[in-house]
Design an enzyme around this catalytic site. Structure first.
Site, PDB file in Angstrom:
ATOM      1  N   TYR A   1       0.830  -1.217   0.000  1.00 39.86           N
ATOM      2  CA  TYR A   1       0.000   0.000   0.000  1.00 39.86           C
ATOM      3  C   TYR A   1       0.863   1.265   0.000  1.00 39.86           C
ATOM      4  O   TYR A   1       0.467   2.279  -0.578  1.00 39.86           O
ATOM      5  CB  TYR A   1      -1.034  -0.045   1.139  1.00 39.86           C
ATOM      6  CG  TYR A   1      -2.148  -1.006   0.784  1.00 39.86           C
ATOM      7  CD1 TYR A   1      -3.219  -0.608  -0.008  1.00 39.86           C
ATOM      8  CD2 TYR A   1      -2.085  -2.354   1.150  1.00 39.86           C
ATOM      9  CE1 TYR A   1      -4.210  -1.505  -0.403  1.00 39.86           C
ATOM     10  CE2 TYR A   1      -3.071  -3.266   0.767  1.00 39.86           C
ATOM     11  CZ  TYR A   1      -4.128  -2.828  -0.010  1.00 39.86           C
ATOM     12  OH  TYR A   1      -5.099  -3.723  -0.423  1.00 39.86           O
TER      13      TYR A   1
ATOM     14  N   GLN B   1     -15.930   2.130  -5.907  1.00 43.31           N
ATOM     15  CA  GLN B   1     -15.183   1.009  -5.316  1.00 43.31           C
ATOM     16  C   GLN B   1     -13.698   1.347  -5.268  1.00 43.31           C
ATOM     17  O   GLN B   1     -12.913   0.600  -4.699  1.00 43.31           O
ATOM     18  CB  GLN B   1     -15.361  -0.244  -6.177  1.00 43.31           C
ATOM     19  CG  GLN B   1     -16.750  -0.818  -6.162  1.00 43.31           C
ATOM     20  CD  GLN B   1     -16.861  -1.961  -7.152  1.00 43.31           C
ATOM     21  OE1 GLN B   1     -16.296  -3.018  -6.965  1.00 43.31           O
ATOM     22  NE2 GLN B   1     -17.587  -1.744  -8.230  1.00 43.31           N
ATOM     23  N   ASN B   2     -13.349   2.460  -5.904  1.00 46.31           N
ATOM     24  CA  ASN B   2     -11.920   2.787  -6.002  1.00 46.31           C
ATOM     25  C   ASN B   2     -11.385   3.329  -4.690  1.00 46.31           C
ATOM     26  O   ASN B   2     -12.089   4.003  -3.936  1.00 46.31           O
ATOM     27  CB  ASN B   2     -11.689   3.812  -7.108  1.00 46.31           C
ATOM     28  CG  ASN B   2     -11.963   3.206  -8.468  1.00 46.31           C
ATOM     29  OD1 ASN B   2     -12.080   1.996  -8.571  1.00 46.31           O
ATOM     30  ND2 ASN B   2     -12.072   4.038  -9.481  1.00 46.31           N
ATOM     31  N   VAL B   3     -10.129   3.036  -4.467  1.00 43.04           N
ATOM     32  CA  VAL B   3      -9.474   3.524  -3.263  1.00 43.04           C
ATOM     33  C   VAL B   3      -8.608   4.743  -3.577  1.00 43.04           C
ATOM     34  O   VAL B   3      -8.055   5.366  -2.673  1.00 43.04           O
ATOM     35  CB  VAL B   3      -8.651   2.402  -2.593  1.00 43.04           C
ATOM     36  CG1 VAL B   3      -9.577   1.268  -2.150  1.00 43.04           C
ATOM     37  CG2 VAL B   3      -7.566   1.842  -3.514  1.00 43.04           C
TER      38      VAL B   3
ATOM     39  N   HIS C   1     -14.904   0.774  -0.640  1.00 48.89           N
ATOM     40  CA  HIS C   1     -13.810  -0.131  -0.283  1.00 48.89           C
ATOM     41  C   HIS C   1     -12.644   0.587   0.388  1.00 48.89           C
ATOM     42  O   HIS C   1     -11.521   0.086   0.372  1.00 48.89           O
ATOM     43  CB  HIS C   1     -13.333  -0.888  -1.533  1.00 48.89           C
ATOM     44  CG  HIS C   1     -14.375  -1.821  -2.068  1.00 48.89           C
ATOM     45  ND1 HIS C   1     -14.345  -2.358  -3.323  1.00 48.89           N
ATOM     46  CD2 HIS C   1     -15.499  -2.314  -1.483  1.00 48.89           C
ATOM     47  CE1 HIS C   1     -15.400  -3.148  -3.494  1.00 48.89           C
ATOM     48  NE2 HIS C   1     -16.125  -3.119  -2.397  1.00 48.89           N
TER      49      HIS C   1
ATOM     50  N   GLY D   1     -17.124   1.538 -15.533  1.00 48.89           N
ATOM     51  CA  GLY D   1     -15.870   0.813 -15.349  1.00 48.89           C
ATOM     52  C   GLY D   1     -15.803  -0.131 -14.179  1.00 48.89           C
ATOM     53  O   GLY D   1     -14.814  -0.132 -13.450  1.00 48.89           O
TER      54      GLY D   1
ATOM     55  N   SER E   1     -16.497  -4.383 -13.137  1.00 45.92           N
ATOM     56  CA  SER E   1     -16.736  -5.683 -13.762  1.00 45.92           C
ATOM     57  C   SER E   1     -17.996  -6.375 -13.232  1.00 45.92           C
ATOM     58  O   SER E   1     -18.370  -7.429 -13.726  1.00 45.92           O
ATOM     59  CB  SER E   1     -15.542  -6.594 -13.501  1.00 45.92           C
ATOM     60  OG  SER E   1     -15.330  -6.690 -12.106  1.00 45.92           O
TER      61      SER E   1
HETATM   62  P1  NAD Z   1     -12.300  -4.656 -12.211  1.00 49.32           P
HETATM   63  O1  NAD Z   1     -10.842  -4.503 -12.485  1.00 49.32           O
HETATM   64  O2  NAD Z   1     -12.811  -5.965 -11.740  1.00 49.32           O
HETATM   65  O3  NAD Z   1     -13.100  -4.292 -13.555  1.00 49.32           O
HETATM   66  C1  NAD Z   1     -12.733  -3.177 -14.327  1.00 49.32           C
HETATM   67  C2  NAD Z   1     -13.818  -2.898 -15.353  1.00 49.32           C
HETATM   68  O4  NAD Z   1     -13.437  -1.705 -16.000  1.00 49.32           O
HETATM   69  C3  NAD Z   1     -13.951  -3.989 -16.416  1.00 49.32           C
HETATM   70  O5  NAD Z   1     -15.338  -4.267 -16.632  1.00 49.32           O
HETATM   71  C4  NAD Z   1     -13.316  -3.334 -17.654  1.00 49.32           C
HETATM   72  O6  NAD Z   1     -13.950  -3.743 -18.862  1.00 49.32           O
HETATM   73  C5  NAD Z   1     -13.578  -1.867 -17.390  1.00 49.32           C
HETATM   74  N1  NAD Z   1     -12.636  -0.951 -18.031  1.00 49.32           N
HETATM   75  C6  NAD Z   1     -11.337  -1.130 -18.341  1.00 49.32           C
HETATM   76  N2  NAD Z   1     -10.836  -0.019 -18.905  1.00 49.32           N
HETATM   77  C7  NAD Z   1     -11.855   0.894 -18.932  1.00 49.32           C
HETATM   78  C8  NAD Z   1     -11.955   2.240 -19.378  1.00 49.32           C
HETATM   79  N3  NAD Z   1     -10.922   2.900 -19.923  1.00 49.32           N
HETATM   80  N4  NAD Z   1     -13.146   2.869 -19.254  1.00 49.32           N
HETATM   81  C9  NAD Z   1     -14.215   2.232 -18.711  1.00 49.32           C
HETATM   82  N5  NAD Z   1     -14.174   0.953 -18.278  1.00 49.32           N
HETATM   83  C10 NAD Z   1     -12.997   0.303 -18.382  1.00 49.32           C
HETATM   84  O7  NAD Z   1     -12.667  -3.482 -11.241  1.00 49.32           O
HETATM   85  P2  NAD Z   1     -13.817  -3.291 -10.166  1.00 49.32           P
HETATM   86  O8  NAD Z   1     -15.089  -3.874 -10.693  1.00 49.32           O
HETATM   87  O9  NAD Z   1     -13.760  -1.876  -9.779  1.00 49.32           O
HETATM   88  O10 NAD Z   1     -13.398  -4.210  -8.918  1.00 49.32           O
HETATM   89  C11 NAD Z   1     -12.088  -4.225  -8.510  1.00 49.32           C
HETATM   90  C12 NAD Z   1     -11.765  -3.922  -7.070  1.00 49.32           C
HETATM   91  O11 NAD Z   1     -10.391  -3.498  -7.041  1.00 49.32           O
HETATM   92  C13 NAD Z   1     -12.523  -2.782  -6.458  1.00 49.32           C
HETATM   93  O12 NAD Z   1     -12.973  -3.257  -5.255  1.00 49.32           O
HETATM   94  C14 NAD Z   1     -11.504  -1.673  -6.181  1.00 49.32           C
HETATM   95  O13 NAD Z   1     -11.552  -1.309  -4.821  1.00 49.32           O
HETATM   96  C15 NAD Z   1     -10.150  -2.269  -6.392  1.00 49.32           C
HETATM   97  N6  NAD Z   1      -9.262  -1.437  -7.260  1.00 49.32           N
HETATM   98  C16 NAD Z   1      -9.255  -0.081  -7.174  1.00 49.32           C
HETATM   99  C17 NAD Z   1      -8.454   0.670  -8.020  1.00 49.32           C
HETATM  100  C18 NAD Z   1      -8.457   2.166  -7.902  1.00 49.32           C
HETATM  101  O14 NAD Z   1      -8.692   2.679  -6.808  1.00 49.32           O
HETATM  102  N7  NAD Z   1      -8.237   2.903  -8.986  1.00 49.32           N
HETATM  103  C19 NAD Z   1      -7.663   0.040  -8.979  1.00 49.32           C
HETATM  104  C20 NAD Z   1      -7.676  -1.361  -9.037  1.00 49.32           C
HETATM  105  C21 NAD Z   1      -8.480  -2.089  -8.149  1.00 49.32           C
END
Ligand code: NAD
Length: 232
Positions: A53, A86-88, A104, A175, A177
């Protein structure tokens, strides 16, 4: 004022250069998901998790909000907008969104590992104070840990998120899944008369029975299309 709730996932930050979650071989940023995103991983090896982290926090400082984050914030000029993410990362806040619910957790916060929700022990990290030292303690004597909801832990903001989704006129998923629960089930709380959109170039798991309008584009392009549909 019409209310729009955005449900965002890793895909909204992909064009900022932040990788989405899970590669096919179960890795997140080259680390096994069960080691860095599961409460058991923390119990087994807190130093490894702390270093992961710390790395994500340093990486976040080099990333900027993209057009999708900025357009979501801009919609506040005409709509009541709530972002449930869901993003951190903190890219929604840095783009100007004023109401962001982190389902999350938040990368830039740390907390007690004895009582994660004890707000008196929460600490906001800053650009100049990013690194949690190995073995660093919280005021209650427990190890400081990331304020992240890992697999195997409750989701404290879930009820608040349900309340927001169920009172929205428009729900826009960007964005995600639809594979991580309970976040993936939130769309089912939308009102029957709410308009539903999903922006994702590669969506395969969204429920098909809810009448969602799919915009099969990347977040930045898809958000520009949504702005037109919202007559912004
Ligand atoms: P995921 O990685 O499971 O799914 C990502 C989704 O985004 C997919 O459906 C994909 O097709 C789509 N995608 C990819 N590129 C894209 C774009 N340019 N524009 C729009 N959509 C796009 O992610 P999730 O469903 O958010 O679940 C993952 C878990 O991981 C979450 O709980 C999250 O907390 C964590 N996470 C967070 C971050 C962050 O904070 N940025 C990054 C990675 C993981």
């Amino acid at each position: 004022m019409k209310k729009i709730v955005f449900l965002t996932g890793a895909g909204v930050s992909a064009e900022s250069g932040i990788k989405t979650f899970r590669s096919d071989d179960g890795l997140w940023e080259n680390h096994p998901v069960e080691k860095v995103a599961d409460i058991c991983g923390w119990y087994e090896n807190p130093l490894y998790v702390n270093q992961f982290y710390n790395m994500l926090r340093s990486q976040l400082q080099t990333k900027q909000p993209n057009l999708a984050h900025r357009l979501i914030a801009q919609l506040e000029e005409k709509f009541d907008v709530v972002v449930v993410t869901q993003n951190v990362d903190n890219l929604h806040e840095r783009a100007g969104s004023s109401s962001v619910i982190h389902l999350h957790g938040e990368l830039m916060k740390v907390c007690s590992s004895k009582d994660k929700e004890d707000v008196l022990q929460h600490r906001e990290l800053t650009e100049n104070d990013l690194i949690v030292k190995d073995g660093e303690l919280s005021a209650d004597g427990s190890l400081l840990r990331p304020y992240i909801v890992w697999f195997g832990e409750p989701v404290p903001m879930l009820d608040k998120a349900i309340e927001e989704v169920s009172s929205a006129d428009v729900v826009v998923v960007v964005g995600t899944s639809f594979k991580v629960y309970p976040a993936a089930g939130l769309i089912h709380y939308a009102r029957k008369d709410a308009q539903l959109f999903c922006i994702d170039p590669n969506q395969t798991s969204a429920p098909t029975s809810l009448g969602i309008t799919f915009i099969k584009k990347k977040a930045t392009e898809g958000m520009q299309e949504l702005m037109k549909l919202m007559k912004f």
